[in-house]
Design a protein around this motif. Structure first.
Motif, mmCIF file in Angstrom:
data_model
loop_
_atom_site.group_PDB
_atom_site.id
_atom_site.type_symbol
_atom_site.label_atom_id
_atom_site.label_comp_id
_atom_site.label_asym_id
_atom_site.label_seq_id
_atom_site.Cartn_x
_atom_site.Cartn_y
_atom_site.Cartn_z
ATOM 1 N N THR A 176 0.694 -1.194 0.084
ATOM 2 C CA THR A 176 -0.177 0.022 0.186
ATOM 3 C C THR A 176 0.753 1.406 0.106
ATOM 4 O OG1 THR A 176 0.012 0.051 2.359
ATOM 5 C CG2 THR A 176 -1.761 -1.181 1.171
ATOM 6 N N GLN B 14 -9.778 3.420 3.434
ATOM 7 C CA GLN B 14 -10.082 1.937 2.809
ATOM 8 C C GLN B 14 -10.504 2.550 1.302
ATOM 9 O OE1 GLN B 14 -12.428 -0.986 4.814
ATOM 10 N NE2 GLN B 14 -12.614 0.435 6.732
ATOM 11 N N ALA B 15 -9.878 1.834 0.515
ATOM 12 C CA ALA B 15 -10.183 1.933 -0.863
ATOM 13 C C ALA B 15 -10.096 3.342 -1.730
ATOM 14 C CB ALA B 15 -11.461 1.096 -1.045
ATOM 15 N N GLU C 290 -3.246 3.352 3.309
ATOM 16 C CA GLU C 290 -4.117 2.794 2.366
ATOM 17 C C GLU C 290 -4.349 1.192 2.619
ATOM 18 O OE1 GLU C 290 -7.042 1.811 -0.417
ATOM 19 O OE2 GLU C 290 -6.372 3.836 0.593
ATOM 20 N N GLU D 148 -7.222 -2.370 2.155
ATOM 21 C CA GLU D 148 -8.588 -2.734 1.329
ATOM 22 C C GLU D 148 -9.436 -3.056 2.463
ATOM 23 O OE1 GLU D 148 -8.723 -7.075 0.196
ATOM 24 O OE2 GLU D 148 -6.846 -6.424 -0.520
ATOM 25 N N SER E 192 -14.864 -8.436 5.390
ATOM 26 C CA SER E 192 -13.747 -8.770 5.173
ATOM 27 C C SER E 192 -13.567 -9.962 6.053
ATOM 28 C CB SER E 192 -12.657 -7.888 4.930
ATOM 29 O OG SER E 192 -12.347 -7.067 6.073
ATOM 30 N N THR F 49 -11.134 -8.004 -2.047
ATOM 31 C CA THR F 49 -10.704 -8.742 -3.305
ATOM 32 C C THR F 49 -10.908 -9.984 -3.862
ATOM 33 O OG1 THR F 49 -8.415 -8.466 -2.285
ATOM 34 C CG2 THR F 49 -9.355 -6.452 -3.692
ATOM 35 N N TYR G 40 -17.350 -2.987 -3.606
ATOM 36 C CA TYR G 40 -17.410 -4.537 -3.949
ATOM 37 C C TYR G 40 -18.836 -4.836 -4.084
ATOM 38 C CZ TYR G 40 -12.740 -3.971 -1.787
ATOM 39 O OH TYR G 40 -11.660 -3.321 -1.535
ATOM 40 N N ASN H 99 -10.189 6.063 -8.906
ATOM 41 C CA ASN H 99 -10.255 4.388 -8.309
ATOM 42 C C ASN H 99 -10.540 3.601 -9.496
ATOM 43 O OD1 ASN H 99 -11.020 6.488 -6.305
ATOM 44 N ND2 ASN H 99 -11.402 4.512 -4.868
#
Length: 323
Positions: free
Chosen positions: A19, A43-44, A68, A70, A142, A174, A194, A265
Protein backbone atom coordinates in the motif's frame (compact mmCIF):
# COMPACT_ATOMS: atom_id res chain seq x y z
CA UNK A 1 -0.93 -8.00 21.39
CA UNK A 2 -3.98 -8.13 19.20
CA UNK A 3 -6.04 -11.21 20.07
CA UNK A 4 -7.69 -12.99 17.11
CA UNK A 5 -7.57 -9.75 15.17
CA UNK A 6 -4.06 -10.06 13.79
CA UNK A 7 -4.76 -13.57 12.60
CA UNK A 8 -7.47 -12.24 10.31
CA UNK A 9 -5.23 -9.64 8.68
CA UNK A 10 -2.24 -9.75 6.36
CA UNK A 11 1.18 -9.26 7.93
CA UNK A 12 1.96 -5.61 8.50
CA UNK A 13 5.18 -5.73 6.52
CA UNK A 14 3.36 -7.12 3.49
CA UNK A 15 0.66 -4.48 3.84
CA UNK A 16 3.14 -1.65 3.96
CA UNK A 17 4.86 -2.95 0.87
CA UNK A 18 1.58 -3.29 -1.01
CA UNK A 19 0.00 0.00 0.00
CA UNK A 20 2.89 2.38 0.39
CA UNK A 21 1.64 3.16 3.87
CA UNK A 22 3.09 6.43 5.07
CA UNK A 23 4.25 7.56 1.65
CA UNK A 24 3.58 11.17 0.72
CA UNK A 25 0.32 11.63 -1.15
CA UNK A 26 -0.42 14.23 -3.79
CA UNK A 27 -3.00 15.52 -1.33
CA UNK A 28 -0.37 16.15 1.37
CA UNK A 29 -0.38 19.66 2.72
CA UNK A 30 2.85 21.53 2.15
CA UNK A 31 4.94 22.92 4.95
CA UNK A 32 8.11 22.91 6.96
CA UNK A 33 9.83 19.93 8.52
CA UNK A 34 8.63 20.79 12.02
CA UNK A 35 4.96 20.54 11.11
CA UNK A 36 2.77 17.94 12.73
CA UNK A 37 2.12 14.97 10.44
CA UNK A 38 -1.08 12.96 10.68
CA UNK A 39 -1.00 9.50 9.12
CA UNK A 40 -4.63 8.95 8.15
CA UNK A 41 -5.93 5.41 7.77
CA UNK A 42 -8.13 4.87 4.72
CA UNK A 43 -9.98 2.10 2.89
CA UNK A 44 -10.17 1.82 -0.90
CA UNK A 45 -8.96 5.44 -1.30
CA UNK A 46 -12.28 6.70 0.01
CA UNK A 47 -11.11 9.58 2.20
CA UNK A 48 -8.29 10.46 -0.17
CA UNK A 49 -10.75 10.84 -3.04
CA UNK A 50 -13.14 12.94 -0.98
CA UNK A 51 -10.42 15.35 0.08
CA UNK A 52 -8.82 15.56 -3.34
CA UNK A 53 -12.15 16.33 -5.00
CA UNK A 54 -13.35 18.84 -2.40
CA UNK A 55 -9.95 20.46 -1.75
CA UNK A 56 -10.95 20.58 1.90
CA UNK A 57 -7.38 20.19 3.17
CA UNK A 58 -6.26 23.43 1.57
CA UNK A 59 -4.61 25.68 4.12
CA UNK A 60 -4.17 23.04 6.81
CA UNK A 61 -1.23 23.81 9.08
CA UNK A 62 -0.18 20.18 9.37
CA UNK A 63 0.88 17.50 6.94
CA UNK A 64 -1.25 14.50 5.96
CA UNK A 65 0.07 11.13 4.89
CA UNK A 66 -2.24 8.34 3.81
CA UNK A 67 -2.18 4.74 4.99
CA UNK A 68 -4.22 2.82 2.42
CA UNK A 69 -5.81 -0.61 2.97
CA UNK A 70 -8.49 -2.71 1.30
CA UNK A 71 -10.35 -3.55 4.50
CA UNK A 72 -10.80 -2.63 8.13
CA UNK A 73 -8.90 -5.53 9.70
CA UNK A 74 -5.48 -4.65 8.22
CA UNK A 75 -6.14 -0.95 8.84
CA UNK A 76 -6.64 -1.56 12.56
CA UNK A 77 -3.54 -3.74 12.64
CA UNK A 78 -1.62 -0.77 11.27
CA UNK A 79 -3.08 1.48 14.00
CA UNK A 80 -1.97 -1.03 16.63
CA UNK A 81 1.52 -1.14 15.14
CA UNK A 82 1.84 2.64 15.06
CA UNK A 83 1.80 2.81 11.25
CA UNK A 84 -1.40 4.90 11.20
CA UNK A 85 -2.69 7.54 13.60
CA UNK A 86 -6.34 7.10 12.69
CA UNK A 87 -8.86 4.49 11.63
CA UNK A 88 -11.90 4.70 9.37
CA UNK A 89 -14.59 2.03 9.35
CA UNK A 90 -18.18 1.10 10.00
CA UNK A 91 -19.22 0.50 13.58
CA UNK A 92 -18.71 -3.26 13.88
CA UNK A 93 -15.10 -3.39 12.62
CA UNK A 94 -14.31 -0.72 15.22
CA UNK A 95 -15.98 -2.83 17.91
CA UNK A 96 -14.12 -5.94 16.79
CA UNK A 97 -10.81 -4.11 16.92
CA UNK A 98 -11.55 -2.78 20.41
CA UNK A 99 -12.58 -6.23 21.56
CA UNK A 100 -9.35 -7.61 20.12
CA UNK A 101 -7.19 -5.19 22.11
CA UNK A 102 -6.32 -2.44 19.62
CA UNK A 103 -5.43 0.72 21.52
CA UNK A 104 -7.56 3.51 20.09
CA UNK A 105 -10.64 5.62 20.80
CA UNK A 106 -13.57 6.51 18.56
CA UNK A 107 -13.37 10.29 18.15
CA UNK A 108 -16.08 11.08 15.59
CA UNK A 109 -19.11 9.36 14.14
CA UNK A 110 -20.07 9.13 10.48
CA UNK A 111 -23.60 8.57 9.20
CA UNK A 112 -25.24 7.20 6.05
CA UNK A 113 -28.44 5.44 5.03
CA UNK A 114 -27.09 1.89 5.16
CA UNK A 115 -27.57 1.12 1.49
CA UNK A 116 -23.83 0.70 0.99
CA UNK A 117 -23.91 -2.67 2.79
CA UNK A 118 -25.77 -5.62 1.32
CA UNK A 119 -26.19 -9.34 0.80
CA UNK A 120 -26.02 -10.23 -2.87
CA UNK A 121 -26.62 -13.58 -4.53
CA UNK A 122 -25.48 -14.98 -7.85
CA UNK A 123 -27.84 -14.61 -10.78
CA UNK A 124 -28.58 -18.37 -10.83
CA UNK A 125 -29.18 -18.67 -7.08
CA UNK A 126 -32.45 -20.12 -5.80
CA UNK A 127 -32.30 -17.77 -2.81
CA UNK A 128 -35.24 -15.37 -3.12
CA UNK A 129 -35.64 -14.24 0.50
CA UNK A 130 -33.63 -14.12 3.72
CA UNK A 131 -35.42 -17.25 4.94
CA UNK A 132 -33.97 -19.14 1.96
CA UNK A 133 -30.49 -18.63 3.43
CA UNK A 134 -31.07 -21.49 5.87
CA UNK A 135 -28.47 -24.17 5.19
CA UNK A 136 -26.47 -21.95 2.82
CA UNK A 137 -22.82 -20.93 2.94
CA UNK A 138 -22.46 -17.15 3.13
CA UNK A 139 -19.16 -15.45 2.33
CA UNK A 140 -18.60 -12.39 4.50
CA UNK A 141 -16.16 -9.59 3.66
CA UNK A 142 -13.73 -8.92 5.07
CA UNK A 143 -12.62 -10.44 8.39
CA UNK A 144 -14.71 -11.63 11.31
CA UNK A 145 -16.67 -8.69 12.67
CA UNK A 146 -17.33 -6.68 9.51
CA UNK A 147 -20.42 -4.54 9.05
CA UNK A 148 -21.57 -7.02 6.42
CA UNK A 149 -21.58 -9.69 9.10
CA UNK A 150 -23.79 -7.58 11.35
CA UNK A 151 -26.26 -7.13 8.50
CA UNK A 152 -26.33 -10.90 8.04
CA UNK A 153 -26.83 -11.59 11.75
CA UNK A 154 -29.51 -8.94 12.13
CA UNK A 155 -31.62 -9.94 9.13
CA UNK A 156 -31.41 -13.61 10.10
CA UNK A 157 -32.74 -12.71 13.54
CA UNK A 158 -35.46 -10.52 12.04
CA UNK A 159 -36.60 -13.45 9.92
CA UNK A 160 -36.73 -16.02 12.70
CA UNK A 161 -33.43 -17.71 11.88
CA UNK A 162 -30.36 -18.17 14.05
CA UNK A 163 -26.78 -17.48 13.08
CA UNK A 164 -26.06 -21.19 13.18
CA UNK A 165 -28.56 -21.69 10.35
CA UNK A 166 -25.89 -20.54 7.88
CA UNK A 167 -22.24 -21.42 7.40
CA UNK A 168 -20.02 -18.35 7.30
CA UNK A 169 -16.73 -18.09 5.42
CA UNK A 170 -14.55 -14.98 5.70
CA UNK A 171 -12.70 -13.59 2.68
CA UNK A 172 -11.01 -10.25 2.06
CA UNK A 173 -13.09 -8.21 -0.38
CA UNK A 174 -10.85 -8.50 -3.44
CA UNK A 175 -10.61 -12.28 -3.07
CA UNK A 176 -14.37 -12.56 -2.60
CA UNK A 177 -15.02 -10.34 -5.60
CA UNK A 178 -12.90 -12.56 -7.84
CA UNK A 179 -14.63 -15.69 -6.55
CA UNK A 180 -18.10 -14.19 -6.95
CA UNK A 181 -17.44 -13.06 -10.51
CA UNK A 182 -16.23 -16.57 -11.44
CA UNK A 183 -19.34 -18.21 -10.00
CA UNK A 184 -17.65 -19.80 -6.98
CA UNK A 185 -19.74 -17.86 -4.45
CA UNK A 186 -23.54 -17.97 -4.30
CA UNK A 187 -24.21 -15.65 -1.35
CA UNK A 188 -21.95 -12.74 -0.48
CA UNK A 189 -22.35 -10.23 2.36
CA UNK A 190 -20.30 -7.20 1.39
CA UNK A 191 -20.16 -3.40 1.14
CA UNK A 192 -19.22 -0.33 -0.86
CA UNK A 193 -17.42 -0.70 -4.16
CA UNK A 194 -17.42 -4.48 -3.85
CA UNK A 195 -21.19 -4.57 -3.57
CA UNK A 196 -21.50 -2.25 -6.57
CA UNK A 197 -19.15 -4.38 -8.68
CA UNK A 198 -20.90 -7.60 -7.65
CA UNK A 199 -24.24 -6.20 -8.76
CA UNK A 200 -22.76 -4.94 -12.01
CA UNK A 201 -21.43 -8.43 -12.70
CA UNK A 202 -24.89 -9.92 -12.55
CA UNK A 203 -25.45 -10.35 -8.84
CA UNK A 204 -28.87 -9.73 -7.34
CA UNK A 205 -29.42 -7.69 -4.17
CA UNK A 206 -31.18 -9.80 -1.57
CA UNK A 207 -31.26 -7.16 1.15
CA UNK A 208 -29.33 -4.04 2.09
CA UNK A 209 -28.70 -2.20 5.34
CA UNK A 210 -31.35 0.50 4.90
CA UNK A 211 -34.31 1.03 7.24
CA UNK A 212 -32.30 0.26 10.36
CA UNK A 213 -30.98 -3.14 9.29
CA UNK A 214 -27.57 -1.68 10.10
CA UNK A 215 -27.02 1.35 12.32
CA UNK A 216 -25.62 3.48 9.50
CA UNK A 217 -22.87 4.69 11.82
CA UNK A 218 -19.20 4.59 11.08
CA UNK A 219 -16.29 5.91 13.11
CA UNK A 220 -13.09 7.82 12.78
CA UNK A 221 -10.82 6.50 15.50
CA UNK A 222 -7.48 7.74 16.80
CA UNK A 223 -4.69 5.78 18.39
CA UNK A 224 -4.11 6.37 22.07
CA UNK A 225 -0.57 7.43 21.19
CA UNK A 226 -1.83 10.12 18.81
CA UNK A 227 -4.38 11.35 21.34
CA UNK A 228 -1.63 11.68 23.95
CA UNK A 229 0.12 14.26 21.75
CA UNK A 230 -1.52 17.70 22.19
CA UNK A 231 -0.27 18.82 18.78
CA UNK A 232 -1.63 15.76 16.99
CA UNK A 233 -4.90 15.91 18.89
CA UNK A 234 -5.38 19.53 17.84
CA UNK A 235 -4.53 18.69 14.23
CA UNK A 236 -6.98 15.79 14.35
CA UNK A 237 -9.75 18.08 15.56
CA UNK A 238 -9.11 20.35 12.59
CA UNK A 239 -8.99 17.36 10.23
CA UNK A 240 -12.40 16.20 11.44
CA UNK A 241 -13.89 19.64 10.84
CA UNK A 242 -12.46 19.57 7.34
CA UNK A 243 -13.82 16.07 6.79
CA UNK A 244 -17.26 17.42 7.67
CA UNK A 245 -16.81 20.13 5.07
CA UNK A 246 -15.65 17.56 2.52
CA UNK A 247 -18.65 15.31 3.13
CA UNK A 248 -21.00 18.26 2.82
CA UNK A 249 -19.38 18.89 -0.55
CA UNK A 250 -19.96 15.30 -1.70
CA UNK A 251 -23.64 15.59 -0.76
CA UNK A 252 -24.15 18.70 -2.87
CA UNK A 253 -21.79 17.78 -5.73
CA UNK A 254 -22.56 14.13 -6.37
CA UNK A 255 -21.79 14.27 -10.08
CA UNK A 256 -18.37 15.83 -9.46
CA UNK A 257 -17.71 13.36 -6.67
CA UNK A 258 -18.66 10.46 -8.95
CA UNK A 259 -16.24 11.76 -11.55
CA UNK A 260 -13.47 11.87 -8.93
CA UNK A 261 -14.19 8.27 -7.93
CA UNK A 262 -14.08 7.27 -11.58
CA UNK A 263 -10.77 9.02 -12.18
CA UNK A 264 -8.94 8.11 -8.96
CA UNK A 265 -10.30 4.61 -8.32
CA UNK A 266 -10.71 3.32 -11.85
CA UNK A 267 -14.44 2.71 -11.36
CA UNK A 268 -16.73 2.83 -14.37
CA UNK A 269 -19.32 5.63 -14.42
CA UNK A 270 -22.24 3.52 -13.17
CA UNK A 271 -20.33 2.17 -10.17
CA UNK A 272 -18.87 5.60 -9.40
CA UNK A 273 -22.36 7.10 -9.35
CA UNK A 274 -23.59 4.35 -7.01
CA UNK A 275 -20.69 4.90 -4.62
CA UNK A 276 -21.15 8.67 -4.64
CA UNK A 277 -24.79 8.31 -3.62
CA UNK A 278 -23.99 5.82 -0.84
CA UNK A 279 -21.20 7.75 0.89
CA UNK A 280 -21.24 8.87 4.50
CA UNK A 281 -22.87 12.28 4.50
CA UNK A 282 -22.13 13.66 7.96
CA UNK A 283 -19.43 13.88 10.60
CA UNK A 284 -21.00 13.89 14.05
CA UNK A 285 -19.65 14.23 17.58
CA UNK A 286 -19.77 11.16 19.77
CA UNK A 287 -23.04 11.42 21.72
CA UNK A 288 -25.05 9.20 24.04
CA UNK A 289 -27.43 8.48 21.14
CA UNK A 290 -24.57 7.28 18.95
CA UNK A 291 -23.10 5.18 21.73
CA UNK A 292 -26.46 3.65 22.62
CA UNK A 293 -27.27 2.66 19.05
CA UNK A 294 -23.86 1.11 18.53
CA UNK A 295 -24.04 -0.65 21.90
CA UNK A 296 -27.07 -2.51 20.51
CA UNK A 297 -24.88 -3.68 17.63
CA UNK A 298 -22.21 -4.83 20.07
CA UNK A 299 -24.70 -6.69 22.24
CA UNK A 300 -26.22 -8.59 19.30
CA UNK A 301 -22.84 -9.67 17.98
CA UNK A 302 -21.63 -10.61 21.45
CA UNK A 303 -24.76 -12.70 21.87
CA UNK A 304 -23.90 -14.85 18.85
CA UNK A 305 -20.25 -15.21 19.82
CA UNK A 306 -18.77 -12.97 17.15
CA UNK A 307 -17.74 -10.16 19.52
CA UNK A 308 -16.01 -11.66 22.55
CA UNK A 309 -15.33 -10.02 24.92
CA UNK A 310 -18.06 -7.42 24.53
CA UNK A 311 -17.24 -3.72 24.29
CA UNK A 312 -18.46 -0.83 26.43
CA UNK A 313 -19.00 1.64 23.60
CA UNK A 314 -19.16 4.74 25.81
CA UNK A 315 -15.84 3.94 27.50
CA UNK A 316 -14.28 3.35 24.09
CA UNK A 317 -14.93 6.89 22.86
CA UNK A 318 -13.18 10.22 23.30
CA UNK A 319 -15.74 12.98 22.80
CA UNK A 320 -13.25 15.78 23.42
CA UNK A 321 -11.72 15.89 19.92
CA UNK A 322 -14.84 16.96 18.02
CA UNK A 323 -17.37 19.05 19.93
Amino acid sequence: MIRRFAAAALSLSALLALTGCGADSAADTAGSQDQVTLTIGDQAKTLQTIFAASDALKGAEYKVKWAEFEGAAPLYQAVQAGAADTSYSADLPALQALSGGVKFKNVAALKNDGKHTGIIVSKDSDVKSVKDLKGKKVVVSSAKGSIAEYLLANVLQQNGLSYSDVTVQYLLPTDAQAAFSSGKIEVWATFGVYQAVGLQQGGRLLVDGADGRISGYGFIGASEKALASPAKKAALGDFLERLGTALDWTSTHQDAYATAIEQRNGADPAIAKTLASAAYSKVLPITSEVNGTVQDVADLMHGIGVLDPNVDVTKSADASVLK
